[in-house]
Design a protein around this motif. Structure first.
Motif, PDB file in Angstrom:
ATOM      1  N   LEU A  89      68.892  55.635  28.240  1.00 14.67           N
ATOM      2  CA  LEU A  89      67.491  55.416  28.632  1.00 14.67           C
ATOM      3  C   LEU A  89      67.380  54.205  29.557  1.00 14.67           C
ATOM      4  N   ALA A  90      68.166  53.163  29.288  1.00 13.31           N
ATOM      5  CA  ALA A  90      68.135  51.977  30.150  1.00 13.31           C
ATOM      6  C   ALA A  90      68.552  52.339  31.569  1.00 13.31           C
ATOM      7  N   GLN A  91      69.608  53.183  31.700  1.00 10.92           N
ATOM      8  CA  GLN A  91      70.054  53.592  33.035  1.00 10.92           C
ATOM      9  C   GLN A  91      69.010  54.481  33.716  1.00 10.92           C
ATOM     10  N   ARG A  92      68.362  55.330  32.921  1.00 14.88           N
ATOM     11  CA  ARG A  92      67.315  56.185  33.487  1.00 14.88           C
ATOM     12  C   ARG A  92      66.171  55.330  34.045  1.00 14.88           C
ATOM     13  N   CYS A  93      65.761  54.316  33.283  1.00 13.79           N
ATOM     14  CA  CYS A  93      64.715  53.399  33.770  1.00 13.79           C
ATOM     15  C   CYS A  93      65.187  52.638  35.005  1.00 13.79           C
ATOM     16  N   LEU A  94      66.507  52.359  35.062  1.00  8.70           N
ATOM     17  CA  LEU A  94      67.059  51.673  36.239  1.00  8.70           C
ATOM     18  C   LEU A  94      66.861  52.517  37.491  1.00  8.70           C
ATOM     19  N   PHE A  95      67.178  53.819  37.404  1.00  6.06           N
ATOM     20  CA  PHE A  95      67.023  54.695  38.566  1.00  6.06           C
ATOM     21  C   PHE A  95      65.542  54.851  38.949  1.00  6.06           C
ATOM     22  N   LYS A  96      64.685  54.918  37.938  1.00  6.86           N
ATOM     23  CA  LYS A  96      63.247  55.016  38.232  1.00  6.86           C
ATOM     24  C   LYS A  96      62.749  53.740  38.918  1.00  6.86           C
ATOM     25  N   LEU A 101      61.518  50.212  43.976  1.00  6.14           N
ATOM     26  CA  LEU A 101      62.014  49.145  44.851  1.00  6.14           C
ATOM     27  C   LEU A 101      62.059  49.614  46.302  1.00  6.14           C
ATOM     28  N   THR A 102      62.445  50.867  46.511  1.00  7.02           N
ATOM     29  CA  THR A 102      62.452  51.424  47.870  1.00  7.02           C
ATOM     30  C   THR A 102      61.043  51.442  48.447  1.00  7.02           C
ATOM     31  N   ILE A 103      60.087  51.803  47.611  1.00  2.00           N
ATOM     32  CA  ILE A 103      58.694  51.907  48.059  1.00  2.00           C
ATOM     33  C   ILE A 103      58.145  50.553  48.487  1.00  2.00           C
ATOM     34  N   ILE A 104      58.526  49.487  47.773  1.00  2.00           N
ATOM     35  CA  ILE A 104      57.987  48.167  48.130  1.00  2.00           C
ATOM     36  C   ILE A 104      58.801  47.496  49.228  1.00  2.00           C
ATOM     37  N   GLY A 105      59.833  48.198  49.734  1.00  7.67           N
ATOM     38  CA  GLY A 105      60.604  47.658  50.849  1.00  7.67           C
ATOM     39  C   GLY A 105      61.887  46.962  50.450  1.00  7.67           C
ATOM     40  N   ALA A 106      62.262  47.041  49.172  1.00  5.37           N
ATOM     41  CA  ALA A 106      63.504  46.394  48.702  1.00  5.37           C
ATOM     42  C   ALA A 106      64.618  47.430  48.616  1.00  5.37           C
ATOM     43  N   ALA A 107      64.854  48.147  49.723  1.00  8.69           N
ATOM     44  CA  ALA A 107      65.841  49.227  49.722  1.00  8.69           C
ATOM     45  C   ALA A 107      67.255  48.702  49.486  1.00  8.69           C
ATOM     46  N   LYS A 108      67.575  47.533  50.047  1.00  9.81           N
ATOM     47  CA  LYS A 108      68.928  46.982  49.877  1.00  9.81           C
ATOM     48  C   LYS A 108      69.210  46.698  48.408  1.00  9.81           C
ATOM     49  N   GLU A 109      68.243  46.108  47.725  1.00 10.18           N
ATOM     50  CA  GLU A 109      68.408  45.830  46.297  1.00 10.18           C
ATOM     51  C   GLU A 109      68.599  47.131  45.529  1.00 10.18           C
ATOM     52  N   CYS A 110      67.853  48.153  45.950  1.00  9.38           N
ATOM     53  CA  CYS A 110      67.970  49.461  45.303  1.00  9.38           C
ATOM     54  C   CYS A 110      69.378  50.030  45.493  1.00  9.38           C
TER      55      CYS A 110
END
Length: 501
Positions: A89-96, A101-110
């Motif tokens: 579940l923790a990994q699933r929340c990570l992917f969500k 993060l991509t939406i707010i412009g933090a694509a590199k972090e994603c």
């Protein structure tokens, strides 16, 4: 109209879109209400596993509504999942969270977090979400960066993730066809790309997020090939679906505004781009904000030009109307003055007719009185002569009583007739005289002025009418001039009394 149905025409789609834009806050209120309900459950439970699922559920509700809030709750889900030992579940929340993060412009972090998950190992339960997350990141970057080299790079990076998703989806499903469409897009197979996007649309309802993504990509494909009408229809359908799903993260409304602006529909373009910008701000979609602001700038400039031209036009129109109004007011005032003048002239003419009748009546009265006095004098003469009283008759004649009586009768009739002709004569004369030299009733001075006003400039005749000597008349005239406010113009001022202007 059913909630998942859409019109078939461009006009119908845009009309429905305008209606849905007005109701967009009603749609957003629904997930917020569900979030409030979940919070109440969280506050009443002590079960950490249950709380973990509830935090994930809140993050899911915030997905599309507000990216920052979604990140917050998915982060809580990650932390609590690790604390509870639920790594899946923790990994699933990570992917969500990566999607947000991509939406707010933090694509590199994603991307870094995806690679970190790869190094750690992907749980079988999360394999599809892992591929879907990578696919989302790279295909969104391909849309965000308009440069050809960057687009090709991100499409290539997204291709393995799309293929991974394809392997894990059942054939003839919207998700399966969407992955096929993305693969063909990466391979630059435009016809197949469009064909599979249409398959996605035919297999899903307008409330399905696969429908939204397929319609948006279809609009992009049509816009790139110059099919603006088809692009407008696709973007409008996707924008309607975004609003109904309370999804502020979609790019369809922005793209629709850009196409309409290219067609010259500045008003609609501004409305949709401004709404899209409002959605990105409220939803925290910083990745889209830059693109929308860039697209909105020339539209705003054109709107300002239109408004300035409209203001100039309205100002000119108002000026013309004011001039026209002023001219109309001038005509009305002029007309009213003319009406007043006509009424005054009519009244004066009516008075003149009355004066004429009065003058004739007084003339007849004078003649009648003169005839009566003549007959009376004739009878007196016959009686005196018959009685042998010639000397007494001669004495009576020499006394001047006959002339005096005749003159008094003449004065009375003349005064009455003249005052009827000039009813304000005495008051008008007093306006020309000094305040302490005012005249009250008709007397010799006023009769001299009356003859002057009647145009009789023969002093001898005036003297004969009044039974006075010439010197006496001159004396009276000189005395009147001495009483006047303006000695030089006194007689000409008297001549103006009673004139019709």
């Amino acid at each position: 109209m059913p909630p998942d149905s859409l019109p078939k025409t461009t006009e119908g789609l845009l009309t429905l879109l305008d209606e849905e834009i007005e109701r967009r806050y009603e749609y957003v209120a629904k997930p917020l209400q569900r979030i409030d309900s979940i919070h109440k459950v969280i506050n009443t439970t002590t079960d950490l596993k249950k709380k973990l699922n509830l935090y994930e559920a809140i993050g899911d509700q915030y997905d599309g509504v507000n990216a920052d809030s979604a990140i917050l709750y998915f982060t809580r889900g990650i932390d609590m999942g690790i604390a509870c030992g639920d790594s899946v579940l923790a990994q699933r929340c990570l992917f969500k969270r990566c999607l947000q993060l991509t939406i707010i412009g933090a694509a590199k972090e994603c991307i870094d977090q995806i690679k970190s998950a790869e190094d750690f190992g992907i749980y079988p339960e999360n394999r599809y979400r892992y591929y879907a997350t990578g696919r989302f990141v790279y295909y969104n970057l391909a849309v965000f960066y308009p440069y050809r080299q960057s687009v090709d790079t991100y499409l290539s990076l997204g291709l393995p993730y799309a293929k991974g998703c394809l392997e894990l989806t059942a054939p003839n499903t919207p998700e399966h066809e969407l992955n096929k469409a993305l693969i063909h897009h990466s391979l630059k197979q435009g016809i197949l790309h469009i064909a599979h996007l249409n398959d996605v649309i035919s297999l899903s309802t307008s409330l399905d997020r696969n429908f939204v993504q397929a319609s948006t990509l279809l609009g992009e494909a049509y816009m790139a090939s110059g099919k603006d009408t088809d692009a407008i229809n696709a973007f409008a359908a996707a924008a309607i679906a975004n609003i109904r799903n309370a999804d502020r993260h979609g790019t369809a409304l922005m793209r629709l505004g850009m196409v309409l602006y290219s067609q010259g529909d500045i008003k609609s373009a501004y409305k949709y781009l401004a709404t899209a910008l409002d959605n990105t701000v409220m939803g925290g979609v910083r990745m889209n904000s830059a693109q929308i602001s860039q697209a909105l700038a020339p539209v705003q400039n054109d709107i300002h030009v239109i408004e300035r031209n409209r203001f100039i036009f309205l100002a000119c129109l108002i000026a013309v109307l004011l001039i026209l109004l002023g001219f109309i007011v001038f005509l009305i005032i002029k007309q009213r003055k003319e009406v007043i003048v006509l009424k005054t002239m009519k009244k004066r003419l009516s008075n003149a007719n009355m004066v004429k009748e009065t003058y004739i009546t007084e003339f007849l009265n004078l003649c009648s009185a003169n005839m009566e006095k003549t007959e009376e004098f004739s009878r007196l003469c016959r009686r005196k002569i018959t009685a042998g009283q010639s000397e007494e008759l001669l004495h009576y004649i020499k006394s001047g009583k006959v002339s005096e009586e005749q003159r008094n009768i003449f004065y009375n009739i003349f005064d009455d007739a003249f005052i009827h002709i000039f009813p304000t004569f005495i008051a008008d004369v007093n306006l020309l005289l000094q305040s302490d030299k005012q005249l009250v009733t008709m007397n010799t001075e006023l009769r001299i002025l009356a003859f002057t006003r009647l145009g009789m400039d023969d002093t001898t005749r005036i003297a004969r009418f009044l039974g006075l000597s010439l010197n006496t008349i001159y004396t009276y005239r000189n005395k009147l001039r001495n009483k006047a406010l303006n000695r030089e113009t006194f007689e000409s001022d008297v001549m103006k009394i009673g004139q019709i202007a």
